[in-house]
Design a protein around this motif. Structure first.
Motif, PDB file in Angstrom:
ATOM      1  N   UNK A 155       0.807  -1.235   0.000  1.00  0.00           N
ATOM      2  CA  UNK A 155       0.000   0.000   0.000  1.00  0.00           C
ATOM      3  C   UNK A 155       0.831   1.272   0.000  1.00  0.00           C
ATOM      4  N   UNK A 156       1.972   1.269  -0.664  1.00  0.00           N
ATOM      5  CA  UNK A 156       2.705   2.525  -0.830  1.00  0.00           C
ATOM      6  C   UNK A 156       1.929   3.429  -1.787  1.00  0.00           C
ATOM      7  N   UNK A 164      -7.599   0.700  -4.028  1.00  0.00           N
ATOM      8  CA  UNK A 164      -7.878   1.040  -2.646  1.00  0.00           C
ATOM      9  C   UNK A 164      -9.355   1.298  -2.375  1.00  0.00           C
ATOM     10  N   UNK A 165     -10.194   1.233  -3.416  1.00  0.00           N
ATOM     11  CA  UNK A 165     -11.628   1.338  -3.149  1.00  0.00           C
ATOM     12  C   UNK A 165     -12.167   0.056  -2.524  1.00  0.00           C
ATOM     13  N   UNK A 166     -11.408  -1.050  -2.653  1.00  0.00           N
ATOM     14  CA  UNK A 166     -11.834  -2.327  -2.092  1.00  0.00           C
ATOM     15  C   UNK A 166     -10.875  -2.874  -1.046  1.00  0.00           C
ATOM     16  N   UNK A 167      -9.615  -2.492  -1.143  1.00  0.00           N
ATOM     17  CA  UNK A 167      -8.632  -2.956  -0.169  1.00  0.00           C
ATOM     18  C   UNK A 167      -8.611  -1.973   1.005  1.00  0.00           C
ATOM     19  N   UNK A 168      -8.897  -2.473   2.206  1.00  0.00           N
ATOM     20  CA  UNK A 168      -9.053  -1.599   3.371  1.00  0.00           C
ATOM     21  C   UNK A 168      -7.723  -1.408   4.095  1.00  0.00           C
ATOM     22  N   UNK A 211      -9.406 -15.589  -4.921  1.00  0.00           N
ATOM     23  CA  UNK A 211     -10.361 -16.648  -5.225  1.00  0.00           C
ATOM     24  C   UNK A 211      -9.799 -17.440  -6.393  1.00  0.00           C
ATOM     25  N   UNK A 212      -9.351 -18.663  -6.116  1.00  0.00           N
ATOM     26  CA  UNK A 212      -8.685 -19.487  -7.136  1.00  0.00           C
ATOM     27  C   UNK A 212      -7.499 -18.752  -7.755  1.00  0.00           C
ATOM     28  N   UNK A 213      -6.686 -18.152  -6.878  1.00  0.00           N
ATOM     29  CA  UNK A 213      -5.463 -17.442  -7.262  1.00  0.00           C
ATOM     30  C   UNK A 213      -5.714 -16.149  -8.024  1.00  0.00           C
ATOM     31  N   UNK A 214      -6.953 -15.706  -8.087  1.00  0.00           N
ATOM     32  CA  UNK A 214      -7.299 -14.435  -8.736  1.00  0.00           C
ATOM     33  C   UNK A 214      -7.519 -13.384  -7.647  1.00  0.00           C
ATOM     34  N   UNK A 215      -6.730 -12.306  -7.631  1.00  0.00           N
ATOM     35  CA  UNK A 215      -6.905 -11.270  -6.606  1.00  0.00           C
ATOM     36  C   UNK A 215      -8.303 -10.654  -6.674  1.00  0.00           C
ATOM     37  N   UNK A 216      -8.880 -10.413  -5.506  1.00  0.00           N
ATOM     38  CA  UNK A 216     -10.228  -9.856  -5.447  1.00  0.00           C
ATOM     39  C   UNK A 216     -10.237  -8.341  -5.232  1.00  0.00           C
ATOM     40  N   UNK A 239      -2.140  -1.835  13.250  1.00  0.00           N
ATOM     41  CA  UNK A 239      -3.577  -1.823  13.484  1.00  0.00           C
ATOM     42  C   UNK A 239      -4.315  -2.349  12.262  1.00  0.00           C
ATOM     43  N   UNK A 240      -3.898  -1.899  11.077  1.00  0.00           N
ATOM     44  CA  UNK A 240      -4.504  -2.400   9.848  1.00  0.00           C
ATOM     45  C   UNK A 240      -4.309  -3.893   9.688  1.00  0.00           C
ATOM     46  N   UNK A 241      -3.111  -4.378  10.056  1.00  0.00           N
ATOM     47  CA  UNK A 241      -2.818  -5.815   9.988  1.00  0.00           C
ATOM     48  C   UNK A 241      -3.735  -6.610  10.912  1.00  0.00           C
ATOM     49  N   UNK A 242      -3.991  -6.075  12.086  1.00  0.00           N
ATOM     50  CA  UNK A 242      -4.781  -6.804  13.060  1.00  0.00           C
ATOM     51  C   UNK A 242      -6.274  -6.764  12.821  1.00  0.00           C
ATOM     52  N   UNK A 243      -6.777  -5.664  12.223  1.00  0.00           N
ATOM     53  CA  UNK A 243      -8.220  -5.469  12.156  1.00  0.00           C
ATOM     54  C   UNK A 243      -8.816  -5.385  10.755  1.00  0.00           C
ATOM     55  N   UNK A 244      -8.070  -4.874   9.788  1.00  0.00           N
ATOM     56  CA  UNK A 244      -8.698  -4.477   8.528  1.00  0.00           C
ATOM     57  C   UNK A 244      -8.161  -5.165   7.286  1.00  0.00           C
ATOM     58  N   UNK A 245      -6.859  -5.264   7.158  1.00  0.00           N
ATOM     59  CA  UNK A 245      -6.250  -5.576   5.871  1.00  0.00           C
ATOM     60  C   UNK A 245      -6.258  -7.067   5.560  1.00  0.00           C
ATOM     61  N   UNK A 246      -6.586  -7.375   4.311  1.00  0.00           N
ATOM     62  CA  UNK A 246      -6.482  -8.745   3.810  1.00  0.00           C
ATOM     63  C   UNK A 246      -6.549  -8.704   2.293  1.00  0.00           C
ATOM     64  N   UNK A 247      -5.439  -9.058   1.652  1.00  0.00           N
ATOM     65  CA  UNK A 247      -5.421  -9.166   0.196  1.00  0.00           C
ATOM     66  C   UNK A 247      -5.929 -10.563  -0.141  1.00  0.00           C
TER      67      UNK A 247
END
Length: 786
Positions: free
Chosen positions: A186-187, A687-691, A678-683, A667-675
């Protein structure tokens, strides 16, 4: 008189040397660089996460008006793969694609739009292959193989004592399974380079490159050039967090190939979607922790097994997982340890260096286990850590005796006192259920400084005094925004007795400074700063020698202070620094110093995982206070204390900034962030979807700087960049458990995980931590798989 002990500038909140350009907008980032008649480069990426390439037809793309070159792997004159540890990262895929970020062809065109049109005209015939996306499934014999015959490409281990005897001596056993997630760096600045054919042959590259020298080696190998024919210049970086290493090496190689193929400059700038699709992520781990303990809370045995998802390529996984195995037991005494850490290939994005580098994952498990142990024996979280934590002279799981100042208990007591931890912990755990229930959590860690036994650890810095008394500093250490340039400048200024406004720091240029290894592992200050100190001391000695020659006095009767040459005893000003510098040049003296710093020796035995893994360690403790909506599972962090022993704070504001940013990232690691895949296709590809955590998510942070100066660092300094982010998530998880009575064993702590976490067994209740866990979430460690 020893001016170096006075600390006129060391420890002060000096303004950053790169602040003006960033505040005024005059700083040049990689995408800001352009030259006349440049071409635009684009890369065609894979259509399938795992497939054999049957045919690539570029004829139509080459015929498009405005296209100057179309290249595939067959057009690479030298090495087609690269890698610091395992050389299997593809510049362009030739036989197979292994994840969706793989490049299969390159285009150089007169405009970006034409280049994109050309990509659509390239016809690639694929034969889809079976995929594996789960790291535990990748361990199975029947799993599709990503490289070679075995998906397990790293296995590190630590052996100490006799684990079976340790468990036999235990009064009870706690066994848990933990999971962590993929994380995007997220740079703010996507990857960008400008590559130009050099005047005397070779290539010159300006880019957002973190580790310039490793990138240079790969570019030279791909183009079959000598290293002196490849020049890489660091543009101002808009963030990295470890993420602009291999992905930037690939981009440098691709742009350089196009530049030499066309004889023209080629610019390549990733969109955010391209960046998130291709770039490597933080490793997700599956962690099996089994501890044996006595009723008094002492730990008799630790058996640990961790599986890291390495994704499609090796990248830095061998080093990331090595740090994990060294620190997997935490800063706690245990005589019987068996740890196995694996990295496996899957068809997900490959994983590599990210702030924390193998520590955030194991720290989450370790610190969760410590709180469970405290519950089991009826002690509070601080008490159990003080009981089991390292002291001066303690011996680690790898057999290393700690000879530096061990400040674990100091940071623990200072952090908990500042947060009023014990009072709140007791009150919150016994408070009745409520929609906004409070909880407070504690976590601590120790962390090896710099590269350690991963490899050669050395760095160089140059200090050059000009005829007017101004000073230029340059180094092989890269500043990605963390403040390394300011730290090295302050160290040079302290030694030379000058103010910071006299120093100009130059961005790293591989043709101007020595190869100083990768800027990773929080080694900027301790390595680059030590080299800066040595370089400045060389110039200082020359300057004092000039004063001695001019006056007939001994050099040690002089001092450099506040931009003047002064009498060491009386402080009387004898000449300005500018006059002294000019006199040195008139006398033909070299007003130039080169400092080279090699780290103290370390050692490692791969067979049983023993040795002095790092030459020194840092210690930190975090306390998080949360408010949990017990009806929805929503967690708000309302207060935070972060305490770190940094050795010596070279720049107090920079250290505070690292701590604040580290807490926000953790904090983001613990509560919000997850890349997510689905079948190796990024969802999520923007940043409109990645929190990530925003200003509204970050609580009040009380930062506590502890200073126990260490002989290994300049003026006693060690590091803080990565330690600042590795402890927030476990502190938050422990706070949630304090509030709800339920343990989070998988992060991020989503609403569902908060509501459905494992119910804790309080002392005095029937059952054990092992028996209380839901079916499928406590399990025996599997036999060794390799």
């Amino acid at each position: 008189m020893n001016a170096l002990a006075r600390h006129n500038i060391i420890g002060k909140p000096e303004r950053r040397v790169d602040a003006r350009g960033k505040v005024t907008g005059t700083a040049k980032y990689a995408a800001d660089y352009s030259v006349a008649h440049q071409l635009w480069g684009k890369v065609l990426r894979a259509k399938f996460p795992h497939a054999r390439i049957r045919r690539i037809d570029t004829a139509k793309a080459k015929q498009l008006e405005g296209v100057e070159a179309v290249l595939t792997a067959g057009d690479i004159p030298g090495d087609k793969t690269f890698g610091i540890v395992v050389k299997n990262l593809a510049i362009l895929a030739s036989d197979k694609v292994r994840y969706l970020g793989d490049g299969v062809a390159l285009v150089a065109a007169r405009t970006r739009e034409i280049a994109e049109q050309a990509l659509a005209l390239i016809d690639v015939e694929y034969e889809p292959l079976p995929m594996v996306t789960d790291p535990e499934a990748a361990l199975q014999a029947e799993a599709p193989k990503i490289h070679g015959d075995d998906n397990v490409f790293v296995h590190h281990k630590v052996r100490k004592g006799d684990v079976e005897k340790g468990f036999a001596a235990a009064d009870f056993v706690i066994e848990r399974k933990f999971k962590t997630q993929f994380i995007e760096h997220s740079y703010l600045e996507p990857e960008a380079v400008l590559a130009e054919p050099a005047e005397q042959g070779g290539v010159k590259i300006v880019g957002s490159v973190q580790n310039l020298f490793s990138s240079r080696r790969s570019v030279a190998a791909a183009l079959k050039l000598d290293l002196n024919r490849v020049q890489i210049i660091q543009a101002t970086l808009g963030g990295s967090f470890g993420g602009k290493d291999e992905v930037m090496t690939a981009l440098c190689c691709r742009a350089a190939l196009l530049a030499l193929a066309t004889g023209r400059a080629v610019k390549m700038v990733n969109t955010r979607e391209e960046s998130m699709l291709e770039s490597y992520k933080r490793h997700p781990y599956v962690l099996y922790y089994k501890w044996g303990a006595k009723r008094d809370g002492s730990i008799t045995a630790m058996e640990i097994r961790c599986i890291a998802d390495g994704g499609a390529y090796a990248s830095m996984s061998p080093f990331v997982t090595w740090r994990s195995v060294v620190q997997a037991t935490g800063p706690y005494h245990c005589e019987n340890v068996r740890t196995d850490v694996y990295a496996v290939y899957t068809n997900n994005n490959y994983t590599g260096a990210m702030r924390g580098f193998g520590s955030p994952q194991v720290n989450f498990a370790i610190e969760s286990m410590m709180d469970e142990l405290a519950e089991k024996v009826g002690k509070n979280p601080l008490e159990i850590r003080l009981q089991n934590g390292f002291d001066n002279g303690s011996v680690t799981a790898t057999g290393q005796k700690l000879t530096h100042r061990v400040s674990l208990k100091e940071v623990l007591t200072k952090a908990t006192a500042a947060a009023d931890f014990l009072t709140k912990w007791k009150a919150y755990r016994s408070a009745p259920a409520a929609p906004g229930k409070r909880g407070i959590g504690l976590a601590c860690s120790y962390r090896g400084v710099s590269l350690g036994a991963e490899g050669t650890d050395a760095a160089g810095t140059i200090v050059s005094v000009q005829t007017d008394g101004s000073v230029i500093v340059s180094s092989g250490i890269t500043d990605m925004g963390q403040g390394a340039q300011t730290q090295m400048s302050q160290i040079a200024a302290e030694v030379l007795g000058i103010t910071m406004d006299r120093i100009q720091f130059l961005n790293t240029n591989t043709s101007r400074v020595p190869d100083s290894g990768p800027t990773v592992a929080s080694r900027g200050t301790i390595m680059g700063g030590s080299a800066s100190k040595k370089a400045a001391e060389t110039v200082r000695a020359t300057l004092l020698g000039v004063a001695a020659d001019m006056t007939g006095r001994k050099p040690d009767t002089f001092d450099l202070r506040d931009n003047y040459l002064v009498d060491a005893r009386s402080g009387e000003r004898l000449a300005s620094f500018s006059e002294l510098a000019a006199a040195g040049f008139r006398a033909g003296k070299p007003m130039y110093g080169f400092g080279w710093h090699k780290a103290p020796p370390t050692s490692w035995n791969e067979h049983d995982g023993t040795g002095e893994a790092y030459f020194t360690f840092v210690y930190g403790a975090n306390v998080a206070e949360v408010e949990v909506d017990t009806e929805t599972g929503k967690v708000n962090v309302v207060d935070f204390v972060s305490c770190h022993d940094v050795g010596k704070a070279i720049n107090r504001n920079t250290v505070l900034g690292q701590i604040y940013g580290g807490v926000a990232m953790g904090l983001g690691y613990g509560l919000l962030e997850e890349f997510d895949f689905e079948d190796a296709v990024p969802k999520q590809l923007n940043f409109d979807e990645y929190l990530i955590a925003t200003a509204l998510d970050v609580p009040r942070i009380q930062a506590i700087i502890v200073e126990n100066e260490d002989n290994a660092g300049p003026f006693g300094a060690k590091s803080v960049g990565e330690p600042a982010t590795e402890l927030a998530a476990p502190a938050i998880a422990n706070a949630i458990a304090n509030a709800t009575g339920r343990r989070i064993c998988e992060i991020p702590a989503t609403l569902e995980r908060v509501l459905l976490g494992h119910k804790l067994t309080r002392k005095g209740e029937r059952g054990s931590a092992l028996k209380e866990a839901p079916a499928g979430d406590t399990c025996k460690l599997r036999p060794d798989t390799k």
